[in-house]
Design a protein around this motif. Structure first.
Motif, short mmCIF file in Angstrom:
data_model
loop_
_atom_site.label_atom_id
_atom_site.label_comp_id
_atom_site.label_asym_id
_atom_site.label_seq_id
_atom_site.Cartn_x
_atom_site.Cartn_y
_atom_site.Cartn_z
N SER A 254 6.21 -7.50 4.25
CA SER A 254 5.96 -6.33 5.07
C SER A 254 6.25 -5.01 4.36
O SER A 254 5.54 -4.03 4.56
CB SER A 254 6.79 -6.40 6.36
OG SER A 254 8.17 -6.52 6.06
N VAL A 255 7.28 -4.95 3.54
CA VAL A 255 7.58 -3.71 2.81
C VAL A 255 6.50 -3.45 1.77
O VAL A 255 6.00 -2.34 1.62
CB VAL A 255 8.97 -3.79 2.16
CG1 VAL A 255 9.21 -2.58 1.26
CG2 VAL A 255 10.05 -3.86 3.23
N SER A 256 6.14 -4.48 1.03
CA SER A 256 4.99 -4.49 0.13
C SER A 256 4.14 -5.69 0.53
O SER A 256 4.57 -6.51 1.34
CB SER A 256 5.44 -4.60 -1.33
OG SER A 256 4.35 -4.89 -2.18
N ASP A 257 2.94 -5.82 -0.03
CA ASP A 257 2.17 -7.03 0.23
C ASP A 257 2.61 -8.19 -0.67
O ASP A 257 2.12 -9.31 -0.52
CB ASP A 257 0.66 -6.77 0.09
CG ASP A 257 0.27 -6.21 -1.26
OD1 ASP A 257 1.16 -5.83 -2.05
OD2 ASP A 257 -0.95 -6.13 -1.54
N HIS A 258 3.53 -7.92 -1.60
CA HIS A 258 4.13 -8.94 -2.45
C HIS A 258 5.63 -8.98 -2.21
O HIS A 258 6.24 -7.97 -1.82
CB HIS A 258 3.90 -8.64 -3.93
CG HIS A 258 2.48 -8.77 -4.37
ND1 HIS A 258 2.04 -9.76 -5.22
CD2 HIS A 258 1.39 -8.00 -4.10
CE1 HIS A 258 0.75 -9.61 -5.46
NE2 HIS A 258 0.33 -8.55 -4.79
#
Length: 266
Positions: A254-258
């Motif tokens: 959620s913070v990054s897509d990774h």
């Protein structure tokens, strides 16, 4: 040596989380893909926490950003392209190690298996040329490969030739039709399936007949010469940093897509 790689998906306000990652994991090295925040602001935040870190500038590879405890003058620059950069970085016990930091082309723009295999073949040749030049194969390859461990570019002999077990990787190489192919060890295979969570570093719900949902595009590979210095239990996909979750209620990034991957070289 404690290291972390993270594709941060161009988030422009992520430095506080990165500082937390560095502090909580006592990192020596942080490698980022798609980093768009301010390098100077991150270093300033680390200074307020009593952490001395340096930014290592790149010449031709703006897809990778490096921060570490070592001064730029201690880092040896090697081969560099737009898709990967290679550095000699000192280890307190092992001397200089060759790190290859990668961010290969996205499958959203190119999903051709043969093309991805060709990227891997070119990378493999560059790595072996560097190993010859430095006289050592103590090499680590880490980053966003945009391939899963089981794909041709990762597992194939003409690609990176990265195996899931130390048992096989200790053979160092395989001979196929009278030609020798060096190996890597890829501990990321251990994250495939239900026995561990999360189930990968990237989640994508694509249409089509072949679908895994979870992907392990972010990986770290080790040459067999480093196997005695790597514990697979210390290779981790992080889902939380200082109590802040990096995934949503469905455990999807959620913070990054990774999600970031952590590893240690003793």
């Amino acid at each position: 040596m404690k290291c972390l790689f993270w594709n941060v998906n161009k988030k422009e306000s992520i430095n506080q989380i990165l500082a937390d990652v560095i502090e909580e994991n006592n990192l020596d090295l942080l490698a980022l893909a798609e980093y768009k925040d301010s390098e100077n602001e991150l270093l300033s935040e680390l200074i307020t926490r009593g952490i001395d870190f340096y930014y290592i500038p790149q010449l031709n590879c703006d897809r990778i950003h490096l921060f570490c405890r070592f001064k730029p003058g201690e880092i040896k620059p090697f081969q560099e392209t737009n898709y990967y950069t290679t550095k000699g970085i000192p280890h307190i016990k092992l001397g200089y190690l060759t790190f290859v930091f990668v961010h290969l082309s996205s499958k959203l723009h190119n999903n051709d298996a043969d093309e991805l295999l060709e990227y891997s073949r070119t990378l493999k040749i560059d790595i072996e040329d560097i190993e010859k030049d430095v006289g050592s194969d103590r090499t680590i390859v880490v980053g966003d490969f945009n391939m899963n461990p089981f794909e041709k570019g990762m597992l194939g002999a003409t690609g990176l030739h990265a195996f899931p077990t130390k048992f096989e990787a200790r053979k160092h190489s395989r001979t196929i039709k009278e030609k020798n192919y060096k190996m890597f060890y890829n501990p990321m295979w251990s994250f495939l399936g239900d026995l561990t969570t999360p189930y990968g570093t990237y989640h994508y719900n694509a249409s089509g007949y072949f679908q895994t949902y979870w992907h392990l595009f972010d990986q770290v590979l080790f040459r067999p010469s480093l196997l005695d210095h790597v514990d697979v239990k210390n290779v981790k996909i992080l889902t939380e940093v200082k109590g802040k979750t990096l995934v949503n209620i469905k455990k999807i990034p959620s913070v990054s897509d990774h999600l970031p991957i952590f590893f240690e070289i003793k």
